[in-house]
Design a protein around this motif. Structure first.
Motif, mmCIF file in Angstrom:
data_model
loop_
_atom_site.group_PDB
_atom_site.id
_atom_site.type_symbol
_atom_site.label_atom_id
_atom_site.label_comp_id
_atom_site.label_asym_id
_atom_site.label_seq_id
_atom_site.Cartn_x
_atom_site.Cartn_y
_atom_site.Cartn_z
ATOM 1 N N GLU A 79 -8.203 -13.510 2.255
ATOM 2 C CA GLU A 79 -8.390 -12.867 3.562
ATOM 3 C C GLU A 79 -7.106 -12.227 4.083
ATOM 4 N N ASP A 80 -5.959 -12.879 3.846
ATOM 5 C CA ASP A 80 -4.693 -12.319 4.302
ATOM 6 C C ASP A 80 -4.430 -10.965 3.640
ATOM 7 N N SER A 81 -4.696 -10.891 2.345
ATOM 8 C CA SER A 81 -4.514 -9.628 1.624
ATOM 9 C C SER A 81 -5.470 -8.567 2.164
ATOM 10 N N LYS A 82 -6.699 -8.963 2.428
ATOM 11 C CA LYS A 82 -7.680 -8.023 2.958
ATOM 12 C C LYS A 82 -7.227 -7.459 4.299
ATOM 13 N N SER A 83 -6.721 -8.335 5.177
ATOM 14 C CA SER A 83 -6.284 -7.895 6.506
ATOM 15 C C SER A 83 -5.133 -6.900 6.407
ATOM 16 N N GLU A 84 -4.165 -7.221 5.554
ATOM 17 C CA GLU A 84 -2.999 -6.338 5.395
ATOM 18 C C GLU A 84 -3.414 -5.001 4.784
ATOM 19 N N TYR A 85 -4.255 -5.074 3.764
ATOM 20 C CA TYR A 85 -4.702 -3.863 3.079
ATOM 21 C C TYR A 85 -5.533 -2.985 4.010
ATOM 22 N N THR A 86 -6.476 -3.579 4.683
ATOM 23 C CA THR A 86 -7.351 -2.821 5.581
ATOM 24 C C THR A 86 -6.562 -2.143 6.692
ATOM 25 N N ALA A 87 -5.594 -2.863 7.254
ATOM 26 C CA ALA A 87 -4.778 -2.300 8.329
ATOM 27 C C ALA A 87 -3.976 -1.099 7.830
ATOM 28 N N ALA A 88 -3.386 -1.218 6.639
ATOM 29 C CA ALA A 88 -2.589 -0.128 6.078
ATOM 30 C C ALA A 88 -3.452 1.086 5.762
ATOM 31 N N MET A 89 -4.640 0.856 5.235
ATOM 32 C CA MET A 89 -5.520 1.969 4.878
ATOM 33 C C MET A 89 -6.104 2.635 6.117
ATOM 34 N N GLU A 90 -6.429 1.851 7.134
ATOM 35 C CA GLU A 90 -6.941 2.438 8.372
ATOM 36 C C GLU A 90 -5.881 3.287 9.051
ATOM 37 N N LYS A 91 -4.630 2.874 8.933
ATOM 38 C CA LYS A 91 -3.522 3.662 9.488
ATOM 39 C C LYS A 91 -3.437 5.021 8.809
ATOM 40 N N ALA A 92 -3.818 5.070 7.528
ATOM 41 C CA ALA A 92 -3.816 6.317 6.769
ATOM 42 C C ALA A 92 -5.127 7.081 6.920
ATOM 43 N N GLY A 93 -6.033 6.534 7.715
ATOM 44 C CA GLY A 93 -7.314 7.201 7.934
ATOM 45 C C GLY A 93 -8.334 6.962 6.852
ATOM 46 N N MET A 94 -8.169 5.884 6.066
ATOM 47 C CA MET A 94 -9.064 5.583 4.948
ATOM 48 C C MET A 94 -9.762 4.246 5.184
ATOM 49 N N SER A 95 -10.953 4.099 4.624
ATOM 50 C CA SER A 95 -11.689 2.844 4.788
ATOM 51 C C SER A 95 -12.476 2.500 3.524
ATOM 52 N N PRO A 96 -11.783 2.139 2.435
ATOM 53 C CA PRO A 96 -12.482 1.774 1.194
ATOM 54 C C PRO A 96 -13.197 0.436 1.316
ATOM 55 N N GLU A 97 -14.098 0.172 0.375
ATOM 56 C CA GLU A 97 -14.761 -1.121 0.315
ATOM 57 C C GLU A 97 -13.765 -2.165 -0.201
ATOM 58 N N VAL A 98 -13.852 -3.372 0.326
ATOM 59 C CA VAL A 98 -12.943 -4.435 -0.098
ATOM 60 C C VAL A 98 -13.753 -5.643 -0.545
ATOM 61 N N ILE A 99 -13.410 -6.189 -1.705
ATOM 62 C CA ILE A 99 -14.049 -7.391 -2.226
ATOM 63 C C ILE A 99 -12.989 -8.479 -2.334
ATOM 64 N N ILE A 100 -13.295 -9.664 -1.825
ATOM 65 C CA ILE A 100 -12.376 -10.796 -1.915
ATOM 66 C C ILE A 100 -12.794 -11.691 -3.080
ATOM 67 N N GLY A 101 -11.842 -12.035 -3.935
ATOM 68 C CA GLY A 101 -12.157 -12.927 -5.039
ATOM 69 C C GLY A 101 -11.228 -12.734 -6.218
ATOM 70 N N GLN A 102 -11.455 -13.478 -7.277
ATOM 71 C CA GLN A 102 -10.691 -13.339 -8.509
ATOM 72 C C GLN A 102 -11.098 -12.035 -9.188
ATOM 73 N N SER A 103 -10.121 -11.206 -9.489
ATOM 74 C CA SER A 103 -10.418 -9.868 -10.006
ATOM 75 C C SER A 103 -11.247 -9.883 -11.280
ATOM 76 N N GLU A 104 -10.903 -10.817 -12.202
ATOM 77 C CA GLU A 104 -11.626 -10.838 -13.480
ATOM 78 C C GLU A 104 -13.082 -11.243 -13.316
ATOM 79 N N GLU A 105 -13.422 -11.909 -12.206
ATOM 80 C CA GLU A 105 -14.814 -12.247 -11.926
ATOM 81 C C GLU A 105 -15.495 -11.133 -11.142
ATOM 82 N N ALA A 106 -14.774 -10.548 -10.197
ATOM 83 C CA ALA A 106 -15.352 -9.510 -9.342
ATOM 84 C C ALA A 106 -15.757 -8.268 -10.132
#
Length: 213
Positions: A79-106
């Motif tokens: 969740e911490d990574s999601k919050s930081e990432y989302t805030a940075a992308m919104e500042k740039a005017g972008m809003s990609p989809e975000v999935i939380i979890g182990q990358s190799e499983e996701a």
């Protein structure tokens, strides 16, 4: 089906990414990756991201998604990574989809056209091996890849999915790029096990061509 390159879309994505990242360190990598994703008309672009990483590549991929009318998905570990990432992308005017979890499983739940991973992460090889690709195959990009130590090509030797073309580019901290063809049967098929790889390197460009015989 084959990936079809569109230089017009690639050029537009590159220009738009330059506008978004022109004063940000590391933007040259973002511009190149954005142009590649857009030029290949990637409909599902997937990247992995951890807290503290730069978002220039993410901005470039978000720009590419706009030009391909596709999806841009970022996989983060918590969740911490999601919050930081989302805030940075919104500042740039972008809003990609975000999935939380182990990358190799996701990645197992996604059919990917364009995948970006980071060689500095210990699980990058497991992510690549677990990823599912569509009928057109996929383009894989490994960032921060030391030329002599990390090669995407080695992850597919003897596998059902084959690399038809790969290249290492001395851009940023190094980019290892591979075009993986669609699978030709189940993993470990006799046909693949008996195949022999032939590699040829263009001494001028450094581009590596891989043939299976």
């Amino acid at each position: 089906m084959k990936l079809v390159w569109s230089p017009e879309i690639a050029a537009k994505a590159l220009v738009d990414t330059v506008k978004s990242c022109q004063v940000i360190e590391g933007s040259s990598v973002a511009e190149l990756i954005s142009a590649m994703a857009a030029g290949w008309n990637a409909k599902l672009i997937v990247e992995t991201w951890c807290r503290g990483d730069m978002t220039t590549t993410s901005i470039g991929l978000a720009v590419a998604r706009i030009h391909t009318s596709g999806r841009h998905v970022c996989i983060v570990p918590n969740e911490d990574s999601k919050s930081e990432y989302t805030a940075a992308m919104e500042k740039a005017g972008m809003s990609p989809e975000v999935i939380i979890g182990q990358s190799e499983e996701a990645v197992k739940g996604l059919v990917i056209d364009f995948l970006v991973v980071d060689a500095r992460k210990n699980n990058f090889d497991r992510i690549v091996k677990a990823a599912k690709f569509g009928l057109r195959g996929a383009v894989l990009v490994c960032k921060a890849a030391p030329a002599a130590d990390v090669r995407l090509l080695s992850l597919f030797d003897g596998a059902s999915r084959r690399v038809v073309r790969s290249v290492f580019l001395p851009v940023g901290k190094g980019l290892d790029i591979a075009h993986v063809a669609a699978g030709e049967g189940g993993s470990g098929s006799d046909k693949v096990k008996k195949s022999r790889w032939i590699r040829r390197v263009d001494r001028r460009s450094g581009e590596e061509f891989v043939f299976r015989k």
